[in-house]
Design an enzyme around this catalytic site. Structure first.
Site, PDB file in Angstrom:
ATOM      1  N   CYS A   1       5.681  -1.284  19.465  1.00 47.97           N
ATOM      2  CA  CYS A   1       5.286  -0.982  18.081  1.00 47.97           C
ATOM      3  C   CYS A   1       4.638   0.397  18.014  1.00 47.97           C
ATOM      4  O   CYS A   1       3.722   0.705  18.794  1.00 47.97           O
ATOM      5  CB  CYS A   1       4.339  -2.053  17.571  1.00 47.97           C
ATOM      6  SG  CYS A   1       3.689  -1.719  15.912  1.00 47.97           S
TER       7      CYS A   1
ATOM      8  N   GLY B   1      -1.857  -8.295  -9.443  1.00 47.25           N
ATOM      9  CA  GLY B   1      -1.653  -9.732  -9.547  1.00 47.25           C
ATOM     10  C   GLY B   1      -2.250 -10.508  -8.405  1.00 47.25           C
ATOM     11  O   GLY B   1      -2.750 -11.620  -8.592  1.00 47.25           O
TER      12      GLY B   1
ATOM     13  N   ASP C   1       2.256  -3.045  -3.577  1.00 48.19           N
ATOM     14  CA  ASP C   1       3.641  -3.424  -3.855  1.00 48.19           C
ATOM     15  C   ASP C   1       4.675  -2.487  -3.239  1.00 48.19           C
ATOM     16  O   ASP C   1       5.812  -2.441  -3.706  1.00 48.19           O
ATOM     17  CB  ASP C   1       3.874  -3.524  -5.364  1.00 48.19           C
ATOM     18  CG  ASP C   1       3.668  -2.194  -6.076  1.00 48.19           C
ATOM     19  OD1 ASP C   1       3.328  -1.196  -5.410  1.00 48.19           O
ATOM     20  OD2 ASP C   1       3.844  -2.157  -7.313  1.00 48.19           O
TER      21      ASP C   1
ATOM     22  N   CYS D   1       7.845  -5.829  -9.175  1.00 48.29           N
ATOM     23  CA  CYS D   1       7.777  -6.897 -10.168  1.00 48.29           C
ATOM     24  C   CYS D   1       8.482  -6.491 -11.455  1.00 48.29           C
ATOM     25  O   CYS D   1       9.065  -7.327 -12.146  1.00 48.29           O
ATOM     26  CB  CYS D   1       6.315  -7.234 -10.452  1.00 48.29           C
ATOM     27  SG  CYS D   1       5.437  -7.981  -9.073  1.00 48.29           S
TER      28      CYS D   1
ATOM     29  N   CYS E   1       4.330  -4.571  13.422  1.00 45.79           N
ATOM     30  CA  CYS E   1       5.091  -5.435  14.332  1.00 45.79           C
ATOM     31  C   CYS E   1       6.011  -6.359  13.549  1.00 45.79           C
ATOM     32  O   CYS E   1       7.096  -6.720  14.010  1.00 45.79           O
ATOM     33  CB  CYS E   1       4.151  -6.288  15.176  1.00 45.79           C
ATOM     34  SG  CYS E   1       3.158  -5.416  16.394  1.00 45.79           S
TER      35      CYS E   1
END
Length: 257
Positions: A250, A40, A129, A189, A175
């Site tokens: 990090c 998408g 995703d 989704c 981070c």
């Protein structure tokens, strides 16, 4: 590198913009962008970056086209159902502009192969995703010294952020989200739903930001906005921006990474 008369004509509306100009258009033609995820978000990103004259693409997606994708993944049609998204996207590019160079990868991106998948590109744009893939891509970008644009969407919400964790004073995507999401445990989704036009809004902004990053040093439009996260709300509608700080501890880009 000189643009042919046909290419000058094709991109004339860009070239007359003083913020881009001829030099900026030539710069775009020399750039190589990797799209991780051609869904998408990746669909409008690919459409607008191809239309902008980006010269080379690496398309990375291990999924196949499903009828439920057509509600928001705008480069696919019913004829693509059952075919690989990367292959179908290359077919769309060939029909749109056969002068573009395209490399495909239908392997799933993981920590072990992410660096090889993006090696040599000028920019990575991640529209996947799940956090495991996003963090693997972010770590690979830091290791390879490649800027990353991260775009995400869910229901009526979206976000687009620019990260350059390979630079000493700039954050990476890790981070922002930390280490707790190194797993495929985020909402999808399919579970939450998504407005198709929302995907278009997020993808269009991501493409705009990609052009900014690619034109740094070549045009006055090139403000990369590192560490800026744009949050988009389709219900209000509206947008606000956050600044992400670099985390010295990090595990992706900090002092001990």
């Amino acid at each position: 590198m000189n643009l042919s008369p046909a290419r000058l004509d094709r991109f004339a509306r860009h070239i007359v913009l003083p913020e881009i100009g001829g030099a900026g258009q030539v710069t775009l033609a020399r750039k190589h962008v990797a799209l991780v995820g051609i869904g998408g978000i990746g669909s409008p990103v690919l459409q607008y970056l191809a239309a902008a004259g980006i010269g080379q693409f690496t398309l990375i997606d291990d999924d196949t086209v499903d009828v439920r994708n057509l509600q928001r993944q705008t480069i696919f049609t019913g004829r693509d159902i059952g075919h690989g998204k990367a292959t179908s996207a290359r077919r769309w590019l060939a029909n749109f502009d056969d002068a573009l160079e395209v490399t495909l990868s239908d392997r799933r991106i993981e920590a072990g192969n992410a660096q090889a998948a993006i090696a040599g590109v000028d920019l990575v744009l991640d529209g996947t995703d799940n956090f495991a893939t996003r963090l693997a891509v972010s770590d690979a970008c830091v290791a390879q010294g490649i800027p990353l644009l991260s775009a995400a969407i869910g229901r009526f919400q979206g976000q687009v952020g620019a990260f350059a964790g390979h630079l000493p004073d700039q954050p990476c995507y890790r981070c922002f989200v930390g280490d707790a999401f190194d797993a495929e445990d985020c909402d999808t989704c399919a579970e939450d739903g998504v407005l198709g036009a929302m995907a278009g809004w997020v993808g269009s902004l991501a493409a705009m930001q990609a052009v900014r990053v690619l034109l740094v040093g070549a045009a006055t439009f090139g403000d990369p906005q590192w560490g800026r996260l744009h949050l988009m709300d389709g219900l209000k509608p509206g947008m606000r921006t956050l600044t992400i700080a670099k985390d010295p501890a990090c595990s992706g880009c900090g002092a001990t990474a």
